[in-house]
Motif scaffolding. Structure first.
Motif, mmCIF file in Angstrom:
data_model
loop_
_atom_site.group_PDB
_atom_site.id
_atom_site.type_symbol
_atom_site.label_atom_id
_atom_site.label_comp_id
_atom_site.label_asym_id
_atom_site.label_seq_id
_atom_site.Cartn_x
_atom_site.Cartn_y
_atom_site.Cartn_z
ATOM 1 N N ILE A 1 31.673 16.510 35.925
ATOM 2 C CA ILE A 1 30.315 15.313 36.999
ATOM 3 C C ILE A 1 29.829 16.561 37.391
ATOM 4 C CG2 ILE A 1 30.666 13.779 38.671
ATOM 5 C CD1 ILE A 1 32.962 13.120 38.209
ATOM 6 N N PHE A 2 30.316 17.557 37.802
ATOM 7 C CA PHE A 2 29.212 18.004 38.476
ATOM 8 C C PHE A 2 27.908 19.046 37.861
ATOM 9 C CE2 PHE A 2 28.730 23.127 40.320
ATOM 10 C CZ PHE A 2 27.605 23.301 41.025
ATOM 11 N N ILE A 3 28.584 19.649 36.771
ATOM 12 C CA ILE A 3 27.723 20.403 35.288
ATOM 13 C C ILE A 3 26.944 19.099 34.957
ATOM 14 C CG2 ILE A 3 28.379 21.056 33.019
ATOM 15 C CD1 ILE A 3 30.798 22.394 33.843
ATOM 16 N N ASN B 1 36.219 13.615 48.614
ATOM 17 C CA ASN B 1 37.087 14.853 48.158
ATOM 18 C C ASN B 1 36.102 16.023 48.495
ATOM 19 O OD1 ASN B 1 37.823 16.649 46.322
ATOM 20 N ND2 ASN B 1 38.857 14.996 45.130
ATOM 21 N N GLN B 2 36.802 16.464 49.370
ATOM 22 C CA GLN B 2 36.385 17.650 49.994
ATOM 23 C C GLN B 2 36.296 19.057 48.993
ATOM 24 O OE1 GLN B 2 37.395 18.906 54.224
ATOM 25 N NE2 GLN B 2 38.118 16.593 54.766
ATOM 26 N N VAL C 1 30.109 22.004 45.623
ATOM 27 C CA VAL C 1 29.077 22.107 44.330
ATOM 28 C C VAL C 1 28.535 22.980 45.863
ATOM 29 C CG1 VAL C 1 27.153 20.234 44.614
ATOM 30 C CG2 VAL C 1 29.266 19.482 44.207
ATOM 31 N N LYS C 2 28.655 23.007 46.959
ATOM 32 C CA LYS C 2 28.366 23.858 47.729
ATOM 33 C C LYS C 2 28.260 25.421 47.328
ATOM 34 C CE LYS C 2 26.497 24.818 51.886
ATOM 35 N NZ LYS C 2 24.853 23.952 51.998
ATOM 36 N N LEU D 1 22.297 22.088 46.029
ATOM 37 C CA LEU D 1 22.451 20.383 46.130
ATOM 38 C C LEU D 1 22.556 20.731 47.736
ATOM 39 C CD1 LEU D 1 23.566 19.676 42.922
ATOM 40 C CD2 LEU D 1 20.729 19.758 43.580
ATOM 41 N N LYS D 2 21.722 19.549 48.320
ATOM 42 C CA LYS D 2 23.039 19.132 49.438
ATOM 43 C C LYS D 2 23.808 18.110 49.146
ATOM 44 C CE LYS D 2 18.024 16.849 49.732
ATOM 45 N NZ LYS D 2 17.758 16.082 50.474
#
Length: 239
Positions: A119-121, A142-143, A149-150, A155-156
């Motif tokens: 999903i992130f990619i 989901n931490q 992502v961080k 991305l924010k």
């Protein structure tokens, strides 16, 4: 205070469908929240529930069906009176249908670690293709996903918090979040002020009562997520 359409305009039009988002935008809403998960062929699908039962009457999971098949499934079962079919949509179909959108909250539904990496990619690719870097905040409960992502992008990010005992402000600060997405029941004076002290923006969900919208506005909450954006915009017009 910014009015954000929840899944488009959940109580006005079929949720998380192209038609629902287009309807909301035609009625003046230019800020949206939506839910993202993967189809069986690993495509980004905009859908909230695990199964299709509530909106389509089908007892199958989203992740067990290909995008091509999902795009043939009518998702208006829980919107009585809507006159024509509204099909389950890819994220790209919705983004491209309303290019004038000012801001997005892309909420990522929990899944396996492997599928969330995909999903992130794919999100990065879509955000770059449509030049949405300044308009998108990636949100999730989901931490682990938010941390990924961080660490791997600029991305924010925003933490979705439903329960107070999880210390939502502390967790959002530790993750380096830009946004805290609070269940509106958790939006107390002390919690909202603590968020502001840590330079967190606050968005509250799901707010469908005008008196509660007014209370949150007085608290200084930057945005609310509502099923009724047309109603909310009558009292809090777009700036």
């Amino acid at each position: 205070m910014i009015i954000i359409g929840h899944r488009g305009a959940r109580k006005e039009a079929p949720e998380n469908t192209v038609e629902g988002f287009v309807y909301a935008q035609r009625h003046g809403c230019f800020h949206f929240e939506l839910d993202i998960q993967l189809s069986s062929d690993l495509e980004l699908v905009v859908y909230h529930d695990t199964t299709l039962k509530r909106t389509s009457g089908i007892r199958r999971t989203v992740k067990s069906i290909s995008l091509t098949e999902l795009e043939k499934i009518d998702a208006r079962l829980n919107t009585p009176g809507w006159p024509f079919p509204c099909y389950i949509s890819s994220l790209e179909s919705i983004v491209s249908a309303i290019p004038d959108t000012i801001s997005w909250q892309f909420e990522i539904k929990p899944d396996s670690q492997y599928r969330m990496k995909i999903i992130f990619i794919k999100l990065q690719e879509l955000i770059e293709r449509y030049q949405l870097f300044e308009r998108v905040t990636i949100t999730s409960s989901n931490q682990r996903f938010l941390h990924m992502v961080k660490v791997n992008s600029k991305l924010k990010i925003g933490l979705v918090a439903e329960f107070g005992f999880t210390n939502p402000v502390n967790n959002a600060v530790k993750l380096g979040c830009d946004l805290l997405v609070l269940n509106e029941k958790l939006a107390s004076v002390s919690r909202v002020n603590r968020a502001f002290e840590h330079n967190l923006s606050v968005s509250c969900w799901t707010v469908n009562s005008v008196p509660r919208m007014t209370e949150l506005s007085l608290l200084g909450v930057q945005s609310i997520i509502t099923d009724l954006p047309s109603l909310a915009l009558k009292y809090f017009p777009a700036q």
